[in-house]
Motif scaffolding. Structure first.
Motif, PDB file in Angstrom:
ATOM      1  N   GLY A   1      26.774 -17.311 -23.516  1.00 21.74           N
ATOM      2  CA  GLY A   1      25.501 -16.631 -23.310  1.00 21.74           C
ATOM      3  C   GLY A   1      24.784 -17.161 -22.083  1.00 21.74           C
ATOM      4  N   ILE A   2      23.629 -16.593 -21.821  1.00 18.86           N
ATOM      5  CA  ILE A   2      22.838 -16.963 -20.645  1.00 18.86           C
ATOM      6  C   ILE A   2      22.027 -18.210 -20.964  1.00 18.86           C
ATOM      7  CG2 ILE A   2      20.936 -16.265 -19.155  1.00 18.86           C
ATOM      8  CD1 ILE A   2      21.894 -13.344 -19.587  1.00 18.86           C
ATOM      9  N   ASP A   3      22.148 -19.202 -20.094  1.00 14.12           N
ATOM     10  CA  ASP A   3      21.358 -20.429 -20.200  1.00 14.12           C
ATOM     11  C   ASP A   3      20.359 -20.424 -19.045  1.00 14.12           C
ATOM     12  OD1 ASP A   3      20.267 -22.961 -20.273  1.00 14.12           O
ATOM     13  OD2 ASP A   3      22.182 -24.019 -20.198  1.00 14.12           O
ATOM     14  N   ILE A   4      19.093 -20.196 -19.344  1.00 17.30           N
ATOM     15  CA  ILE A   4      18.092 -20.103 -18.271  1.00 17.30           C
ATOM     16  C   ILE A   4      17.824 -21.451 -17.608  1.00 17.30           C
ATOM     17  CG2 ILE A   4      16.979 -18.048 -19.236  1.00 17.30           C
ATOM     18  CD1 ILE A   4      14.750 -19.935 -20.288  1.00 17.30           C
ATOM     19  N   PHE A   5      18.345 -22.530 -18.183  1.00 21.42           N
ATOM     20  CA  PHE A   5      18.139 -23.861 -17.614  1.00 21.42           C
ATOM     21  C   PHE A   5      19.352 -24.371 -16.833  1.00 21.42           C
ATOM     22  CE2 PHE A   5      15.677 -23.572 -21.587  1.00 21.42           C
ATOM     23  CZ  PHE A   5      14.405 -23.640 -21.040  1.00 21.42           C
ATOM     24  N   ALA A   6      20.382 -23.537 -16.672  1.00 20.80           N
ATOM     25  CA  ALA A   6      21.627 -23.989 -16.043  1.00 20.80           C
ATOM     26  C   ALA A   6      21.510 -24.124 -14.528  1.00 20.80           C
ATOM     27  CB  ALA A   6      22.765 -23.037 -16.397  1.00 20.80           C
ATOM     28  N   GLY A   7      20.639 -23.364 -13.901  1.00 19.38           N
ATOM     29  CA  GLY A   7      20.544 -23.379 -12.442  1.00 19.38           C
ATOM     30  C   GLY A   7      19.605 -24.456 -11.929  1.00 19.38           C
ATOM     31  N   ARG A   8      19.504 -24.521 -10.621  1.00 21.89           N
ATOM     32  CA  ARG A   8      18.600 -25.475  -9.977  1.00 21.89           C
ATOM     33  C   ARG A   8      17.144 -25.039 -10.195  1.00 21.89           C
ATOM     34  NH1 ARG A   8      21.272 -23.990  -5.192  1.00 21.89           N
ATOM     35  NH2 ARG A   8      19.227 -23.866  -4.241  1.00 21.89           N
ATOM     36  N   SER A   9      16.252 -26.003 -10.189  1.00 21.94           N
ATOM     37  CA  SER A   9      14.838 -25.685 -10.412  1.00 21.94           C
ATOM     38  C   SER A   9      14.098 -25.405  -9.111  1.00 21.94           C
ATOM     39  CB  SER A   9      14.151 -26.827 -11.161  1.00 21.94           C
ATOM     40  OG  SER A   9      14.220 -28.012 -10.403  1.00 21.94           O
ATOM     41  N   ASN A  10      14.667 -25.787  -7.975  1.00 21.74           N
ATOM     42  CA  ASN A  10      13.952 -25.638  -6.706  1.00 21.74           C
ATOM     43  C   ASN A  10      14.334 -24.351  -5.969  1.00 21.74           C
ATOM     44  OD1 ASN A  10      16.547 -26.518  -6.066  1.00 21.74           O
ATOM     45  ND2 ASN A  10      15.869 -27.689  -4.290  1.00 21.74           N
ATOM     46  N   LEU A  11      14.470 -23.268  -6.726  1.00 22.12           N
ATOM     47  CA  LEU A  11      14.764 -21.966  -6.134  1.00 22.12           C
ATOM     48  C   LEU A  11      13.465 -21.191  -5.922  1.00 22.12           C
ATOM     49  CD1 LEU A  11      17.897 -21.111  -8.285  1.00 22.12           C
ATOM     50  CD2 LEU A  11      17.832 -21.955  -5.931  1.00 22.12           C
ATOM     51  N   ASP A  12      13.552 -20.018  -5.342  1.00 17.72           N
ATOM     52  CA  ASP A  12      12.359 -19.234  -4.984  1.00 17.72           C
ATOM     53  C   ASP A  12      11.357 -19.116  -6.120  1.00 17.72           C
ATOM     54  OD1 ASP A  12      13.736 -18.854  -2.630  1.00 17.72           O
ATOM     55  OD2 ASP A  12      14.003 -16.703  -2.896  1.00 17.72           O
ATOM     56  N   PHE A  13      11.843 -18.749  -7.299  1.00 12.74           N
ATOM     57  CA  PHE A  13      10.961 -18.530  -8.442  1.00 12.74           C
ATOM     58  C   PHE A  13      11.161 -19.596  -9.507  1.00 12.74           C
ATOM     59  CE2 PHE A  13      11.275 -13.738  -7.331  1.00 12.74           C
ATOM     60  CZ  PHE A  13      10.341 -13.890  -6.316  1.00 12.74           C
ATOM     61  N   GLY A  14      11.722 -20.731  -9.119  1.00 16.67           N
ATOM     62  CA  GLY A  14      11.925 -21.840 -10.034  1.00 16.67           C
ATOM     63  C   GLY A  14      13.156 -21.658 -10.890  1.00 16.67           C
ATOM     64  N   GLU A  15      13.196 -22.435 -11.942  1.00 16.12           N
ATOM     65  CA  GLU A  15      14.329 -22.405 -12.868  1.00 16.12           C
ATOM     66  C   GLU A  15      14.406 -21.046 -13.552  1.00 16.12           C
ATOM     67  OE1 GLU A  15      15.845 -26.144 -15.244  1.00 16.12           O
ATOM     68  OE2 GLU A  15      14.043 -25.297 -16.138  1.00 16.12           O
ATOM     69  N   GLY A  16      15.638 -20.572 -13.767  1.00 20.14           N
ATOM     70  CA  GLY A  16      15.824 -19.304 -14.447  1.00 20.14           C
ATOM     71  C   GLY A  16      17.192 -18.719 -14.161  1.00 20.14           C
TER      72      GLY A  16
END
Length: 154
Positions: free
Chosen positions: A19-34
């Motif tokens: 499933g989708i893990d909204i915390f899997a990516g980096r937090s310092n992206l354009d719109f933050g973690e997601g």
């Protein structure tokens, strides 16, 4: 509505299995973690070609047009001061100072590696950062298929 998520083959397999893990990516992206999606297939293809050594997967989700209606969101229309400030704060670790939303939608930062001041940011395309697990689960239920891109077939 059709949404696309461009990612590596390994991450695509993980999403399909767990499933989708909204915390899997980096937090310092354009719109933050997601969990980031776009409504533009060409943009998703370009993302694969510019990353992951030109090979990866595009996960395709078919969701109801009103999927976002029961969630709090923020939409940015173009290169506005509000968009520039929001992107600057997320990319520079100040996301805790920002209002929190279930999703954030707007253009992506087209020149993320320049040392540009926010006034010099270039906005391009479309992205949605899914920041709520329930919303992510609704999107995952709309999984429609996967499109593979291989560097040797381009």
């Amino acid at each position: 509505m059709t949404l696309y998520h461009a990612t590596s083959t390994e991450h695509a397999e993980n999403i399909l299995e767990n499933g989708i893990d909204i915390f899997a990516g980096r937090s310092n992206l354009d719109f933050g973690e997601g969990f980031y999606v776009t409504n533009d297939m060409t943009q998703a293809q370009d993302w694969i070609k510019s990353r992951f050594e030109g090979s990866g997967e595009i996960l395709i989700f078919q969701v109801d047009d009103d999927v976002f209606d029961n969630y709090s969101g923020k939409s940015f229309n173009g290169n506005t001061k509000g968009w520039r400030d929001y992107v600057f704060n997320n990319r520079n670790g100040f996301s805790s100072l920002l209002e929190h939303y279930d999703y954030v939608e707007g253009p992506y930062l087209a020149n993320p590696f320049s040392k540009a001041y926010p006034r010099d940011y270039k906005a391009k395309g479309h992205q949605v950062a899914i920041k709520n697990t329930n919303l992510a689960n609704e999107i995952f239920l709309g999984y429609f298929g996967m499109y593979s891109i291989r560097a040797d077939s381009q």
